[in-house]
Write a protein that holds these residues in place. Structure first.
Motif, short mmCIF file in Angstrom:
data_model
loop_
_atom_site.label_atom_id
_atom_site.label_comp_id
_atom_site.label_asym_id
_atom_site.label_seq_id
_atom_site.Cartn_x
_atom_site.Cartn_y
_atom_site.Cartn_z
N GLN A 1 0.83 -1.21 0.00
CA GLN A 1 0.00 0.00 0.00
C GLN A 1 0.86 1.26 0.00
O GLN A 1 0.56 2.23 -0.70
N GLN B 1 2.23 1.74 -3.53
CA GLN B 1 1.21 2.27 -4.44
C GLN B 1 0.92 3.73 -4.15
O GLN B 1 0.75 4.55 -5.07
N LYS B 2 0.86 4.10 -2.88
CA LYS B 2 0.58 5.49 -2.52
C LYS B 2 1.71 6.41 -2.99
O LYS B 2 1.46 7.52 -3.48
N GLU B 3 2.97 5.95 -2.86
CA GLU B 3 4.09 6.76 -3.30
C GLU B 3 4.08 6.94 -4.81
O GLU B 3 4.41 8.02 -5.32
N ILE C 1 1.41 7.07 -6.68
CA ILE C 1 0.36 8.06 -6.96
C ILE C 1 0.87 9.47 -6.67
O ILE C 1 0.64 10.41 -7.44
N LYS C 2 1.61 9.63 -5.56
CA LYS C 2 2.17 10.94 -5.23
C LYS C 2 3.12 11.41 -6.32
O LYS C 2 3.13 12.59 -6.69
#
Length: 599
Positions: free
Chosen positions: A585, A588-590, A592-593
């Motif tokens: 997670q 994936q978040k990084e 998106i950033k």
């Protein structure tokens, strides 16, 4: 200022880019242009743009040189040599506001940022990079900064290629290729070396020699060189004397030269890193004054040794013809290492390729003179060592041996020294990589936590730490706990792992639910089982400062769902746990950033 750029970019996209893009693709469709033909066309366009960019950049350097040295130093200061130190300082003051507003685009070398964009950002470079880098690098060079013009034009060309790809909304792979096309075109045009430009893009920028990448980059490099020659002519950078390798014994001093270049190249990388750290972190003055201070230091040295200013190469020609005392040539080479480090470290905009050729030429010339004095019957052409030193030092700084060999060959148009050049270059590379596994460019990225070789995924994982996703809640159990006690703990706690601590609270083992499943149906044996009997004692663990790439590999060792986090490998005190799902997670978040930052 950044909001203004975004507003203008958005306006352009909506009002201009979309209609133009639609017309382009409709026209290509009507003409039946294939994908391969389209890629070739793009390479031609980027080659023309990077060639024109190189011409504009060189002319702008000439303009700043005329302003600083003819008008300021000549008309205002009466060409007083003692006042030449003012010029680089004024250049530093001139670019300081842009460095403060746009540090990534304005200061330093620029190539590491382009490499990062290729690896981690899908080849996306901000279009404003072209304008900002052109101005700051030209001002630094024109005022006498001890830097090269080659790396800035590589970033400018890369930004032009990226802009073409962004305008047409091309795929990530094609974007990377176009960035490589632009960098190759820029280097080819400014060095007048199309083959060297190709290998610089392939070895340094992209690291991909596949045919799909190779073809467009070759085309772009050739077109950029032709475009440059149409405006500036076919200029041979260096003149070399007649050279002949008379004895195989002479390969020995060339090997010594290669080893020395490798050692000094690492020293150059370390010194440049130290000066950047000094000006960025240790020097407590207004940031707007730092480029001027660096320029002032370089200018004061230039009062006695003007050879270190800008892209001055007359001294290299002197070394190539075996002229000058060996100790003076050596001193100039070492002095150039220092002044280039100060110019770039203080915030000046420029590259290291030109200075690397200068340094290598001086070192080679000095070593050639020494060997000719010691062994006059063996070393008959000491100037050839300057030629070989140029390629060896350049290759060991940027870790690009083919680039170093081909650029020197194309700039001199002399093939006779190719054998000692190849030998010294490879030895310099081996020595440099033995002392420091990173090139000047990848070392900068390494300090940012970016692994340029391993690509986007590893780069993202290595930028995150275990402490970023660590949970401090975990379940422990006594080593003497019975089977029933272990079952009750598993039932009453949402966990599949129980950790065993010794008397000093150090991690001693782990019990998973699967470890006790086999005893569920064997009640007689279950009563005899204790936690330590079924525990795994060689526990795979991580520390808070480990990156998530390391953690992901550790998950693979045992194929487990969670890992214990210990304070350090010596005391092994359990302080938390991390979960595989949390790692994925966070990754994936990084990503998106990063996508948002690129937009």
């Amino acid at each position: 200022m950044n909001d203004l750029w975004k507003t203008l970019s958005g306006f352009t996209t909506k009002r201009v880019a979309d209609p133009v893009r639609n017309v382009i693709f409709r026209t290509l469709s009507r003409l039946g242009v294939t994908v391969q033909s389209f890629n070739i066309l793009l390479a031609v366009v980027v080659g023309v743009l990077s060639g024109l960019g190189a011409v504009v950049f060189i002319k702008l350097i000439d303009l700043f040189t005329w302003i600083f040295f003819d008008k300021v130093h000549g008309d205002l200061l009466g060409r007083t040599r003692a006042l030449i130190f003012i010029l680089p300082a004024i250049g530093g003051l001139l670019i300081a506001p842009l460095i403060k507003l746009f540090p990534t685009e304005a200061k330093g070398d620029g190539v590491p940022d382009a490499m990062e964009a290729i690896t981690l950002k899908g080849g996306i470079l901000k279009p404003r990079t072209t304008l900002i880098r052109t101005f700051t690098a030209a001002a630094t060079l024109g005022s006498g900064g001890s830097v090269g013009r080659e790396a800035p034009i590589a970033q400018i060309g890369a930004a032009l290629g990226s802009s073409v790809g962004q305008f047409l909304r091309l795929s990530g792979e094609m974007m990377k290729t176009l960035v490589g096309c632009g960098a190759a075109g820029g280097i080819a045009a400014v060095f007048n070396a199309p083959i060297g430009g190709v290998f610089f893009a392939l070895e340094v920028m992209i690291g991909d020699f596949s045919l799909q990448t190779f073809g467009p980059i070759v085309i772009s490099s050739v077109i950029a060189t032709v475009t440059m020659r149409a405006f500036l002519g076919d200029i041979l950078q260096f003149q070399v004397p007649h050279y002949e390798l008379r004895s195989a014994i002479e390969f020995v001093p060339y090997a010594v030269l290669g080893a020395i270049c490798g050692v000094l190249a690492v020293g150059f990388i370390r010194l440049l890193d130290w000066t950047e750290e000094f000006f960025n972190d240790r020097l407590r003055v207004n940031p707007l004054l730092k480029p001027a201070i660096g320029g002032l230091i370089v200018g004061l040295i230039a009062i006695l040794f003007p050879q270190i200013l800008g892209t001055e190469m007359e001294s290299v020609n002197t070394a190539l013809f075996g002229q000058g005392a060996w100790f003076f040539l050596l001193f100039l080479g070492l002095l150039k290492i220092f002044t280039t480090s100060v110019s770039i470290g203080s915030g000046g905009s420029g590259g290291v390729l030109g200075p690397s050729l200068f340094i290598g030429g001086m070192l080679g010339g000095a070593i050639g003179k020494v060997f000719s004095l010691l062994f006059p019957s063996v070393v008959t052409t000491p100037g050839a060592y300057g030629l070989v030193g140029m390629g060896a030092f350049l290759a060991s700084v940027v870790h690009a041996p083919i680039t170093g060999i081909m650029i020197v060959f194309e700039m001199t148009n002399d093939y006779k020294a190719i054998l000692p050049l190849m030998e010294a270059t490879i030895i310099a590379m081996v020595v440099a990589k033995r002392l420091l596994p990173y090139s000047l460019y990848t070392y900068k990225l390494h300090l940012r936590g970016i692994d340029i070789v391993s690509g986007r995924e590893m780069g993202v994982l290595k930028s995150l730490r275990v402490s970023d996703i660590m949970k401090k809640e975990f379940t422990t159990i006594s080593p003497s706990a019975t089977f029933d006690e272990m079952v009750n703990v598993f039932i009453n706690n949402p966990t599949n792992y129980l950790y065993i601590l010794d008397g000093d609270h150090r991690l001693a083992g782990v019990v998973s639910f699967s470890d006790i499943k086999s005893f569920v149906k064997d009640e007689e044996l279950a009563h005899l089982v204790r936690a330590y009997d079924v525990a795994t004692t060689d526990v795979v663990s991580v520390c808070p400062d480990d990156d998530l790439y390391t953690a992901l590999n550790r998950f693979g060792y045992k194929n487990v769902e969670q890992l214990p986090v210990i304070d350090n490998p010596i005391t092994r005190r359990l302080i938390g746990v991390i979960y595989r799902k949390d790692l994925l997670q966070a990754y994936q978040k990084e990503l998106i950033k990063m996508e948002f930052r690129e937009e």
